[in-house]
Every structure is written in structure tokens, then in C-alpha cells.
Design an enzyme around this catalytic site. Sequence first.
Site, PDB file in Angstrom:
ATOM      1  N   GLN A 128       0.835  -1.200   0.000  1.00  0.00           N
ATOM      2  CA  GLN A 128       0.000   0.000   0.000  1.00  0.00           C
ATOM      3  C   GLN A 128       0.873   1.254   0.000  1.00  0.00           C
ATOM      4  O   GLN A 128       1.694   1.429   0.893  1.00  0.00           O
ATOM      5  CB  GLN A 128      -0.901  -0.012   1.238  1.00  0.00           C
ATOM      6  CG  GLN A 128      -1.721   1.251   1.423  1.00  0.00           C
ATOM      7  CD  GLN A 128      -2.631   1.152   2.637  1.00  0.00           C
ATOM      8  OE1 GLN A 128      -3.520   0.301   2.691  1.00  0.00           O
ATOM      9  NE2 GLN A 128      -2.413   2.002   3.617  1.00  0.00           N
ATOM     10  N   GLY A 129       0.686   2.109  -0.988  1.00  0.00           N
ATOM     11  CA  GLY A 129       1.463   3.346  -1.089  1.00  0.00           C
ATOM     12  C   GLY A 129       0.622   4.558  -0.746  1.00  0.00           C
ATOM     13  O   GLY A 129       0.151   5.261  -1.650  1.00  0.00           O
ATOM     14  N   SER A 131       1.193   6.713   2.704  1.00  0.00           N
ATOM     15  CA  SER A 131       2.006   7.699   3.421  1.00  0.00           C
ATOM     16  C   SER A 131       3.221   8.138   2.614  1.00  0.00           C
ATOM     17  O   SER A 131       3.785   7.366   1.828  1.00  0.00           O
ATOM     18  CB  SER A 131       2.476   7.122   4.764  1.00  0.00           C
ATOM     19  OG  SER A 131       1.390   6.896   5.626  1.00  0.00           O
ATOM     20  N   GLU A 246      -9.714  -1.217   6.495  1.00  0.00           N
ATOM     21  CA  GLU A 246      -8.474  -1.477   7.219  1.00  0.00           C
ATOM     22  C   GLU A 246      -8.698  -1.399   8.723  1.00  0.00           C
ATOM     23  O   GLU A 246      -8.164  -2.193   9.493  1.00  0.00           O
ATOM     24  CB  GLU A 246      -7.397  -0.470   6.804  1.00  0.00           C
ATOM     25  CG  GLU A 246      -6.063  -0.688   7.519  1.00  0.00           C
ATOM     26  CD  GLU A 246      -4.966   0.244   7.030  1.00  0.00           C
ATOM     27  OE1 GLU A 246      -3.820   0.081   7.486  1.00  0.00           O
ATOM     28  OE2 GLU A 246      -5.256   1.137   6.217  1.00  0.00           O
ATOM     29  N   ASN A 388      -4.001   7.389  16.779  1.00  0.00           N
ATOM     30  CA  ASN A 388      -5.063   7.484  17.785  1.00  0.00           C
ATOM     31  C   ASN A 388      -5.745   8.841  17.752  1.00  0.00           C
ATOM     32  O   ASN A 388      -6.966   8.951  17.937  1.00  0.00           O
ATOM     33  CB  ASN A 388      -4.479   7.234  19.177  1.00  0.00           C
ATOM     34  CG  ASN A 388      -4.448   5.751  19.519  1.00  0.00           C
ATOM     35  OD1 ASN A 388      -4.621   4.898  18.656  1.00  0.00           O
ATOM     36  ND2 ASN A 388      -4.231   5.444  20.788  1.00  0.00           N
ATOM     37  N   GLU A 389      -4.950   9.887  17.517  1.00  0.00           N
ATOM     38  CA  GLU A 389      -5.515  11.231  17.473  1.00  0.00           C
ATOM     39  C   GLU A 389      -6.496  11.369  16.303  1.00  0.00           C
ATOM     40  O   GLU A 389      -7.563  11.981  16.432  1.00  0.00           O
ATOM     41  CB  GLU A 389      -4.400  12.264  17.361  1.00  0.00           C
ATOM     42  CG  GLU A 389      -3.525  12.392  18.614  1.00  0.00           C
ATOM     43  CD  GLU A 389      -2.524  11.263  18.767  1.00  0.00           C
ATOM     44  OE1 GLU A 389      -1.954  11.121  19.865  1.00  0.00           O
ATOM     45  OE2 GLU A 389      -2.314  10.497  17.791  1.00  0.00           O
TER      46      GLU A 389
END
Length: 402
Positions: A128-129, A131, A246, A388-389
Site C-alpha cells: 500500500q502506497g 504515506s 483497514e 489514535n488522534e
Amino acid sequence: MDIQLSPEDAAFRQEVRQFLRDHLPEEIKARAALTPSVFVEPEVGQAWNAVLHQKGWLGYQWPVEYGGTGWTPFQRYLFEKECASAGAPNLTVLGLKLLAPVLWTFGTEAQKRHYLPRILSGEDYWCQGFSEPGSGSDLASLKTRAIRQGDHYVVTGSKIWTTHAHHANGMFTLVRTNPDVKKQAGISFLLIDLDSPGVSVRPILTNAGDHEVNQLFLEDVIVPAENLVGGEGQGWTIAKFLLENERGGSCHAPKLIYDLDQIVAASRDQGDGRGGRLLDSVDWKRRLARARLGAHALDMIELKIVAEIAKGAPPGPQTSLTKLLASNLRQEIDLLAVDLYGLAGLQLEKARPLYDENAPETILSPASMVASARYLNSRAWTIFGGTNEVQNTIIAKSVLGL
């Protein structure tokens, strides 16, 4: 947690249990137990995938017309629960559970016919590309460009934290096809053959010593226009759809409960450093109870989502809640494993793999050898798939309406 099953579901569960007893090799279970990285190694995962594919169960979440089983959402949950309870490795998620739903939802008929069978057979292995350096949680700021030239795109840029790019022959990725519109509107979803000229992969080793992630560079890579999934500018919509799968496309709780059970079993024979059993320590029992209550609460939330999916609802933003809870519990349980083994749990062997004849010697046990590396690698849980944020923000806006 004991769930009252219908006769049909009880028979289905028994069928799955018998299949696992007969066809889950002990070698695969042992290798999975000694794999500290977040994603199972291809030599382990693909071997188990092949067993399930031969049975016709690999695409158990897929529509029947593309090779799925036709199971109900609850039967899919039972299957995952029984696999986790048997110690089976996780499936190869990137192709099976992330890309495949995108293809059958947004892809052309030609894309479905070509790629979906190759995912099931293991012929294609995907990474998976998403980030990029500087574009992680703020994914919409990505800079990798794809410029249309006739019947192809020319792609230039880089991706980072690309899990298993060194094993993959394909990458599904987000690219910027229009820099002159709102940043989300200029993003498209593209499939790239990693054997193409101009693609290079640089390894990134984790603190635990695992080669799981990479930085991938794209220098004027030619990609056929037919590899565009959806329309130009639809990439952000597709990415949100994919990320919901995901974050909530699997049931996390059964695996967490299984790992917790292993820790409880091991603590029966582990001393507390004061002449007693660790399992008799009040503080230790309190930590175990807190983790178990959290895992069972997550199990109930995931079952509720399964019930909604059975009614035809999409996974939805509530999957951010399961991702948030599962990530924190994963780290809590992995810390319990380190503390369980004391000094032996601090062993950080950098050799890989940690199984078979070339495995390093253990100080106490194979489980103690993998504990520290697994704990370090699981720090990524509260980052990948949205930090998490990010999950808290999604929950606040989309679930609570704040």
C-alpha cells in the site's frame, strides 16, 4: 464470552474447527507464534493462504461472484474467531482485505477479471502506497505526481512505511493528478507494477530489527492509464472506503483474547520474584483482568458492527472505535508479555527468522525471545491506519456528532 448459536451456525463452527484440526500445520502455527512483526511473513502467510484457497475459503469476505464463500457476516466472524483460537497466522491483508474490496466496488470489469483471481492464487502480492515523507496523518497533503500523457501516466515521488514492498510485485497507491484543485479533489487511485523501470525500494528496519517497512521511490515511472481505479479525482473517496475496511474489516478481539490466554497459561509456571507464582499476584491478576475486560468489551462492539453489516450497513466510521481500542489493547497485552518473563523478556535478538534450524538460542523459552521484539513492533498500532488522534477526531465528528 458464550454466544447462543443457531443450529446452522453451531454446525458451521464445528466444520471450521474440524478443518483447522485437520489442515492447519503445526509448522505454520509455530512460525506464526515466533514472528514478532505486525504483518506475518509471506513464507508463513502465503502458505496458510494456499491451504485456505484450496478449500475455497480464502476469499471468505468476498462476494460469491468473485470467489467468495457466501457466508453470513456472523459466519465470517466465527471463522476469524476459530482461526485465532487455533493459533492460525493472520491472512495477507493488503491484497485480500484492502485492495480487493476497492476493485469489486470501484474497478472496471477488466480490472476485476485480471486482479482478483491473482490475489486469491497468490500470484500477485500487494503493498500500500499511501504515506509519504511529510504526509502521514495529513494524507491529503501528498505530493507524488501522476501526469497523464496519452495512454499512460508518468509518476514521480516517494512513499514511506510501505509494508512488504520488498516482497510485493504491485502497489496500490494514491497520487496527485490535479494540483490546481482542493487537495482532496486532486487525488487519484493507481495500481503500479513494482517491476517497472524507475521503481526502487529502500529498507527501513524497525527498532526490533525487523525488515517490515520500506521507503519506495518512483522516478518517471510509466503506468498504463488502464491502471487507474475509479475516475481521476476519486482517490480520496476510495481511500476513505479502504481505510474503513483497514480499521474494521477484521475482528481484532479474538486474536487479543487468544494472546491473553497464552500469557495466563505461561504465568502459571512463572515466579513472582518473591518465592510465589506470578499468577497469584494481586497486581498481576488486576492487570490481566483489565486487559480481558477490554478485549471482551471490544468483542461485543465488533459483534454489534457485524450485526449492522448483516443488515446491509457499511462498516462506517464506528470502525475507528474498534481500531482505537484494538491498538491500545494490543500494546497493553504485548507489555504484559514482556513483564511476564522478567529479564528474559528483554531479550532482543536481531537475527531473523526466529524459527527453524537457524533460530538463535533462547534464554528462557521461544515465547520469551519474541516478547520484546513484538512489543516494540506493536508501538506502530497506534500510528498505522490513522493515529489514535485521527481516530479520536473521526469518532468525535462522525459518531458523536461533536
